[in-house]
Scaffold this motif. Structure first.
Motif, PDB file in Angstrom:
ATOM      1  N   GLY A   1     -75.828 -25.417   2.260  1.00 10.71           N
ATOM      2  CA  GLY A   1     -77.053 -25.982   1.725  1.00 10.71           C
ATOM      3  C   GLY A   1     -77.880 -26.588   2.847  1.00 10.71           C
ATOM      4  O   GLY A   1     -77.407 -26.794   3.955  1.00 10.71           O
ATOM      5  N   ALA A   2     -79.119 -26.846   2.582  1.00 10.84           N
ATOM      6  CA  ALA A   2     -79.989 -27.492   3.565  1.00 10.84           C
ATOM      7  C   ALA A   2     -79.469 -28.900   3.832  1.00 10.84           C
ATOM      8  O   ALA A   2     -78.986 -29.575   2.928  1.00 10.84           O
ATOM      9  CB  ALA A   2     -81.414 -27.552   3.045  1.00 10.84           C
ATOM     10  N   LEU A   3     -79.559 -29.341   5.067  1.00  7.47           N
ATOM     11  CA  LEU A   3     -79.159 -30.703   5.391  1.00  7.47           C
ATOM     12  C   LEU A   3     -80.350 -31.614   5.127  1.00  7.47           C
ATOM     13  O   LEU A   3     -81.360 -31.555   5.834  1.00  7.47           O
ATOM     14  CB  LEU A   3     -78.710 -30.824   6.846  1.00  7.47           C
ATOM     15  N   VAL A   4     -80.228 -32.423   4.128  1.00  6.03           N
ATOM     16  CA  VAL A   4     -81.254 -33.398   3.800  1.00  6.03           C
ATOM     17  C   VAL A   4     -80.870 -34.695   4.509  1.00  6.03           C
ATOM     18  O   VAL A   4     -79.719 -35.132   4.436  1.00  6.03           O
ATOM     19  CB  VAL A   4     -81.349 -33.608   2.276  1.00  6.03           C
ATOM     20  N   ILE A   5     -81.836 -35.293   5.177  1.00  5.44           N
ATOM     21  CA  ILE A   5     -81.557 -36.510   5.939  1.00  5.44           C
ATOM     22  C   ILE A   5     -82.327 -37.665   5.327  1.00  5.44           C
ATOM     23  O   ILE A   5     -83.550 -37.621   5.209  1.00  5.44           O
ATOM     24  CB  ILE A   5     -81.915 -36.320   7.422  1.00  5.44           C
ATOM     25  N   LEU A   6     -81.587 -38.691   4.945  1.00  4.18           N
ATOM     26  CA  LEU A   6     -82.151 -39.898   4.367  1.00  4.18           C
ATOM     27  C   LEU A   6     -82.271 -40.953   5.464  1.00  4.18           C
ATOM     28  O   LEU A   6     -81.585 -40.870   6.474  1.00  4.18           O
ATOM     29  CB  LEU A   6     -81.239 -40.432   3.264  1.00  4.18           C
ATOM     30  N   TYR A   7     -83.120 -41.939   5.261  1.00  2.00           N
ATOM     31  CA  TYR A   7     -83.259 -43.028   6.218  1.00  2.00           C
ATOM     32  C   TYR A   7     -82.695 -44.306   5.617  1.00  2.00           C
ATOM     33  O   TYR A   7     -82.871 -44.575   4.432  1.00  2.00           O
ATOM     34  CB  TYR A   7     -84.732 -43.271   6.569  1.00  2.00           C
ATOM     35  N   HIS A   8     -82.005 -45.094   6.426  1.00  2.00           N
ATOM     36  CA  HIS A   8     -81.589 -46.433   6.023  1.00  2.00           C
ATOM     37  C   HIS A   8     -81.459 -47.270   7.279  1.00  2.00           C
ATOM     38  O   HIS A   8     -80.869 -46.826   8.261  1.00  2.00           O
ATOM     39  CB  HIS A   8     -80.263 -46.403   5.269  1.00  2.00           C
ATOM     40  N   GLU A   9     -81.998 -48.484   7.239  1.00  2.00           N
ATOM     41  CA  GLU A   9     -81.986 -49.321   8.436  1.00  2.00           C
ATOM     42  C   GLU A   9     -80.604 -49.863   8.771  1.00  2.00           C
ATOM     43  O   GLU A   9     -80.342 -50.242   9.906  1.00  2.00           O
ATOM     44  CB  GLU A   9     -82.981 -50.480   8.294  1.00  2.00           C
ATOM     45  N   ASN A  10     -79.678 -49.882   7.809  1.00  2.00           N
ATOM     46  CA  ASN A  10     -78.339 -50.416   8.033  1.00  2.00           C
ATOM     47  C   ASN A  10     -77.303 -49.335   7.700  1.00  2.00           C
ATOM     48  O   ASN A  10     -76.860 -49.222   6.554  1.00  2.00           O
ATOM     49  CB  ASN A  10     -78.119 -51.670   7.192  1.00  2.00           C
TER      50      ASN A  10
END
Length: 113
Positions: free
Chosen positions: A60-69
């Motif tokens: 599957g496509a690699l979905v990248i989420l953002y999180h500061e911690n």
């Protein structure tokens, strides 16, 4: 909406209740149920959905989420039943890790700190 921009993303899952619980707990996403075979999500930065499928997730496509911690969200993912597939590592511009959700979809979370 703009032409040629990612507008929506879909994943498969064999257990829609479990996948909804995982993303609500880990990332506070909101869901709309569309019958027993489809749920849509929002509040994720990009709208999408999960369709019911018993097929094995592959490439599957690699979905990248953002999180500061990263450490905090990694702990929540594990607590919700996710599995870390690549521990936190550095790359030019930040750090990230990869995880598998309960359906086997691989995603990543990155931070610029």
């Amino acid at each position: 909406m703009q032409n040629n921009h990612i507008n929506y993303i879909e994943f498969q899952a064999s257990d829609l209740i479990a996948i909804k619980r995982f993303y609500q707990f880990s990332f506070n996403w909101s869901f709309t149920d569309y019958g027993p075979e489809y749920i849509a999500f929002s509040e994720s930065g990009l709208d999408g959905g999960f369709f019911k499928s018993d097929s094995i997730v592959k490439n599957g496509a690699l979905v990248i989420l953002y999180h500061e911690n990263l450490a905090q969200v990694q702990d929540k993912i594990i607590e919700a039943g996710g599995q870390i597939s690549k521990d936190i590592f550095s790359f030019p511009g930040g750090r990230r890790f990869h995880f598998l959700d309960p359906a086997g979809n691989e995603l990543a979370v990155w931070s610029n700190t």
